[in-house]
Scaffold this motif. Structure first.
Motif, PDB file in Angstrom:
ATOM      1  N   SER A 116       0.814  -1.216   0.000  1.00  0.00           N
ATOM      2  CA  SER A 116       0.000   0.000   0.000  1.00  0.00           C
ATOM      3  C   SER A 116       0.848   1.266   0.000  1.00  0.00           C
ATOM      4  CB  SER A 116      -0.938   0.010   1.211  1.00  0.00           C
ATOM      5  OG  SER A 116      -1.795  -1.111   1.198  1.00  0.00           O
ATOM      6  N   LEU A 117       2.151   1.115   0.261  1.00  0.00           N
ATOM      7  CA  LEU A 117       3.048   2.273   0.238  1.00  0.00           C
ATOM      8  C   LEU A 117       3.513   2.609  -1.173  1.00  0.00           C
ATOM      9  CD1 LEU A 117       5.317   1.421   3.308  1.00  0.00           C
ATOM     10  CD2 LEU A 117       3.358   2.979   3.245  1.00  0.00           C
ATOM     11  N   ALA A 118       3.211   1.739  -2.143  1.00  0.00           N
ATOM     12  CA  ALA A 118       3.712   1.915  -3.505  1.00  0.00           C
ATOM     13  C   ALA A 118       3.440   3.300  -4.106  1.00  0.00           C
ATOM     14  CB  ALA A 118       3.150   0.819  -4.407  1.00  0.00           C
ATOM     15  N   PRO A 119       2.254   3.892  -3.885  1.00  0.00           N
ATOM     16  CA  PRO A 119       2.027   5.220  -4.476  1.00  0.00           C
ATOM     17  C   PRO A 119       2.963   6.294  -3.931  1.00  0.00           C
ATOM     18  CG  PRO A 119      -0.055   4.186  -3.846  1.00  0.00           C
ATOM     19  CD  PRO A 119       1.037   3.364  -3.234  1.00  0.00           C
ATOM     20  N   ARG A 120       3.582   6.045  -2.779  1.00  0.00           N
ATOM     21  CA  ARG A 120       4.433   7.053  -2.161  1.00  0.00           C
ATOM     22  C   ARG A 120       5.926   6.753  -2.305  1.00  0.00           C
ATOM     23  NH1 ARG A 120       0.661   9.445  -2.688  1.00  0.00           N
ATOM     24  NH2 ARG A 120      -0.750  10.407  -1.164  1.00  0.00           N
ATOM     25  N   VAL A 121       6.287   5.566  -2.754  1.00  0.00           N
ATOM     26  CA  VAL A 121       7.705   5.210  -2.856  1.00  0.00           C
ATOM     27  C   VAL A 121       8.038   4.915  -4.319  1.00  0.00           C
ATOM     28  CG1 VAL A 121       9.552   3.695  -2.031  1.00  0.00           C
ATOM     29  CG2 VAL A 121       7.594   4.203  -0.552  1.00  0.00           C
ATOM     30  N   PRO A 122       8.849   5.754  -4.962  1.00  0.00           N
ATOM     31  CA  PRO A 122       9.220   5.516  -6.362  1.00  0.00           C
ATOM     32  C   PRO A 122       9.818   4.130  -6.552  1.00  0.00           C
ATOM     33  CG  PRO A 122       9.910   7.714  -5.680  1.00  0.00           C
ATOM     34  CD  PRO A 122       9.435   7.004  -4.446  1.00  0.00           C
ATOM     35  N   THR A 123       9.656   3.570  -7.744  1.00  0.00           N
ATOM     36  CA  THR A 123      10.070   2.188  -8.002  1.00  0.00           C
ATOM     37  C   THR A 123      11.540   1.952  -7.699  1.00  0.00           C
ATOM     38  OG1 THR A 123       8.384   1.969  -9.728  1.00  0.00           O
ATOM     39  CG2 THR A 123      10.189   0.377  -9.747  1.00  0.00           C
ATOM     40  N   ASP A 124      12.432   2.860  -8.132  1.00  0.00           N
ATOM     41  CA  ASP A 124      13.861   2.635  -7.899  1.00  0.00           C
ATOM     42  C   ASP A 124      14.192   2.656  -6.415  1.00  0.00           C
ATOM     43  OD1 ASP A 124      13.269   5.351  -7.802  1.00  0.00           O
ATOM     44  OD2 ASP A 124      15.311   5.938  -8.358  1.00  0.00           O
ATOM     45  N   GLU A 125      13.507   3.522  -5.664  1.00  0.00           N
ATOM     46  CA  GLU A 125      13.727   3.559  -4.225  1.00  0.00           C
ATOM     47  C   GLU A 125      13.211   2.276  -3.572  1.00  0.00           C
ATOM     48  OE1 GLU A 125      15.607   5.625  -3.053  1.00  0.00           O
ATOM     49  OE2 GLU A 125      15.195   7.702  -3.582  1.00  0.00           O
ATOM     50  N   ALA A 126      12.038   1.812  -4.021  1.00  0.00           N
ATOM     51  CA  ALA A 126      11.451   0.589  -3.454  1.00  0.00           C
ATOM     52  C   ALA A 126      12.365  -0.606  -3.694  1.00  0.00           C
ATOM     53  CB  ALA A 126      10.078   0.341  -4.064  1.00  0.00           C
ATOM     54  N   GLN A 127      12.943  -0.711  -4.883  1.00  0.00           N
ATOM     55  CA  GLN A 127      13.840  -1.822  -5.187  1.00  0.00           C
ATOM     56  C   GLN A 127      15.079  -1.774  -4.316  1.00  0.00           C
ATOM     57  OE1 GLN A 127      14.425  -1.345  -9.410  1.00  0.00           O
ATOM     58  NE2 GLN A 127      12.626  -2.549  -9.932  1.00  0.00           N
ATOM     59  N   ARG A 128      15.610  -0.576  -4.116  1.00  0.00           N
ATOM     60  CA  ARG A 128      16.803  -0.430  -3.282  1.00  0.00           C
ATOM     61  C   ARG A 128      16.508  -0.823  -1.834  1.00  0.00           C
ATOM     62  NH1 ARG A 128      19.041   3.938  -0.515  1.00  0.00           N
ATOM     63  NH2 ARG A 128      17.445   5.352  -1.324  1.00  0.00           N
ATOM     64  N   LEU A 129      15.353  -0.369  -1.310  1.00  0.00           N
ATOM     65  CA  LEU A 129      14.984  -0.693   0.063  1.00  0.00           C
ATOM     66  C   LEU A 129      14.704  -2.189   0.222  1.00  0.00           C
ATOM     67  CD1 LEU A 129      12.657   2.335   0.836  1.00  0.00           C
ATOM     68  CD2 LEU A 129      14.910   1.898   1.835  1.00  0.00           C
ATOM     69  N   ASP A 130      14.013  -2.782  -0.753  1.00  0.00           N
ATOM     70  CA  ASP A 130      13.728  -4.217  -0.692  1.00  0.00           C
ATOM     71  C   ASP A 130      15.023  -5.025  -0.649  1.00  0.00           C
ATOM     72  OD1 ASP A 130      11.031  -3.778  -0.717  1.00  0.00           O
ATOM     73  OD2 ASP A 130      10.750  -4.252  -2.836  1.00  0.00           O
ATOM     74  N   GLY A 131      15.989  -4.618  -1.480  1.00  0.00           N
ATOM     75  CA  GLY A 131      17.271  -5.310  -1.500  1.00  0.00           C
ATOM     76  C   GLY A 131      18.003  -5.182  -0.184  1.00  0.00           C
ATOM     77  N   MET A 132      17.947  -3.992   0.411  1.00  0.00           N
ATOM     78  CA  MET A 132      18.632  -3.757   1.681  1.00  0.00           C
ATOM     79  C   MET A 132      18.009  -4.599   2.800  1.00  0.00           C
ATOM     80  SD  MET A 132      18.855  -0.191   3.788  1.00  0.00           S
ATOM     81  CE  MET A 132      17.062  -0.243   3.968  1.00  0.00           C
ATOM     82  N   VAL A 133      16.676  -4.644   2.866  1.00  0.00           N
ATOM     83  CA  VAL A 133      15.995  -5.424   3.898  1.00  0.00           C
ATOM     84  C   VAL A 133      16.277  -6.909   3.697  1.00  0.00           C
ATOM     85  CG1 VAL A 133      13.756  -6.095   4.836  1.00  0.00           C
ATOM     86  CG2 VAL A 133      14.204  -3.697   4.267  1.00  0.00           C
ATOM     87  N   SER A 134      16.196  -7.360   2.447  1.00  0.00           N
ATOM     88  CA  SER A 134      16.461  -8.767   2.148  1.00  0.00           C
ATOM     89  C   SER A 134      17.871  -9.159   2.567  1.00  0.00           C
ATOM     90  CB  SER A 134      16.267  -9.025   0.648  1.00  0.00           C
ATOM     91  OG  SER A 134      16.595 -10.355   0.314  1.00  0.00           O
ATOM     92  N   HIS A 135      18.821  -8.285   2.304  1.00  0.00           N
ATOM     93  CA  HIS A 135      20.206  -8.572   2.679  1.00  0.00           C
ATOM     94  C   HIS A 135      20.357  -8.646   4.196  1.00  0.00           C
ATOM     95  CE1 HIS A 135      24.530  -8.598   2.710  1.00  0.00           C
ATOM     96  NE2 HIS A 135      24.562  -7.485   3.399  1.00  0.00           N
ATOM     97  N   ALA A 136      19.700  -7.749   4.907  1.00  0.00           N
ATOM     98  CA  ALA A 136      19.780  -7.752   6.373  1.00  0.00           C
ATOM     99  C   ALA A 136      19.206  -9.043   6.943  1.00  0.00           C
ATOM    100  CB  ALA A 136      19.047  -6.539   6.937  1.00  0.00           C
ATOM    101  N   LEU A 137      18.089  -9.488   6.393  1.00  0.00           N
ATOM    102  CA  LEU A 137      17.451 -10.695   6.906  1.00  0.00           C
ATOM    103  C   LEU A 137      18.299 -11.935   6.632  1.00  0.00           C
ATOM    104  CD1 LEU A 137      13.724 -10.077   5.871  1.00  0.00           C
ATOM    105  CD2 LEU A 137      14.771  -9.737   8.117  1.00  0.00           C
TER     106      LEU A 137
END
Length: 280
Positions: free
Chosen positions: A63-84
């Protein structure tokens, strides 16, 4: 966690599951992400940071997609995935959100991973806050903008260099050419193709950089090519220390190469991974 954030927060293990009133000051909000259900509760202050109303958010991160640009979302997803996957207990990053009026605003998030007795991640609790004022400092903005330009340039340069490659041999020929690597700002490369659930190393250089035992590796192993194939997300390694901490199995065998940074990118065809490319 970002070292530039003064007075970094430390949240206790028994922090409440729904801390609606805990961080209302200074335009700072909190979130509690249940990794088992996928639902992420955000308090009112956090919704304000994302410029969302309560009825626009249903506890699903999508539901945050309208507020987070795609490139930013991909970067954040990668960072969280790496942390986990790497066993880290926290992460932090600056990113931009798209406000309701169409303008971009800098935001910062800090997340703290909570794991069970087996080490499995179960929750992420943390904060989001408006970082506009702190990034008003031109030096901090320049550093972030320069890093963004460097990563964009690397991806664009790789795309341009490979534009006329039609076969695996063509790709290898382009990238193993010393001028091609120099154009991309790299001194060595690795390339692997996905075959029956394993990654087959089909190119590496320069001579003497091959790591014994890595001709075939599993997708679930702790290697950078395996990670980008699993996540379909580029992995940018900022330093030798980052490399050593993230991939302790691989690093001892390549530390002599003098690597200071690296970029690993998934190779995708028809929305499916077919391999990975690493530039070091």
């Amino acid at each position: 966690m970002d070292d530039r954030v003064a007075g970094a927060l430390s949240l206790p293990d028994d922090w409440p599951a729904h801390p609606d009133l805990s961080l209302a000051l200074n335009r700072m909000g909190s979130f509690d992400w249940d990794l088992d259900t996928g639902l992420m509760h955000m308090d009112r202050a956090a919704l304000d940071v994302f410029d969302l109303t309560a009825d626009e958010y249903d506890d699903r991160p999508a539901s945050l997609a309208p507020r987070v640009p795609t490139d930013e979302a991909q970067r954040l997803d990668g960072m969280v995935s790496h942390a986990l996957k790497s066993g880290r207990t926290d992460y932090g990053a600056y990113f931009r959100i798209l406000r309701r009026d169409g303008t971009l605003r800098w935001t910062h998030t800090q997340g703290f991973v909570r794991r069970d007795g087996t080490g499995r991640p179960r929750r992420i609790i943390g904060i989001v806050r408006d970082a506009t004022q702190e990034l008003a400092d031109s030096t901090a903005r320049r550093e972030l903008d320069e890093e963004r330009r460097r990563r964009t340039s690397l991806v664009e340069g790789t795309t341009a260099a490979l534009a006329h490659a039609r076969t695996v041999k063509d790709v290898i020929a382009v990238l193993k050419n010393s001028q091609g690597l120099a154009h991309l700002g790299a001194t060595s490369l690795v390339m692997g193709l996905l075959e029956s659930g394993r990654i087959h190393l089909v190119a590496d250089g320069p001579e003497g950089s091959y790591v014994p035992g890595t001709r075939y590796t599993r997708v679930d192993e702790q290697y950078p090519m395996s990670e980008v194939v699993r996540t379909l997300t580029p992995r940018f390694i900022e330093s030798a220390d980052d490399f050593a901490a993230s991939y302790p199995i691989l690093w001892p065998d390549i530390s002599h190469l003098g690597i200071t940074s690296a970029a690993y990118m998934p190779l995708i065809a028809q929305a499916r991974p077919i391999g990975a490319l690493g530039l070091l």
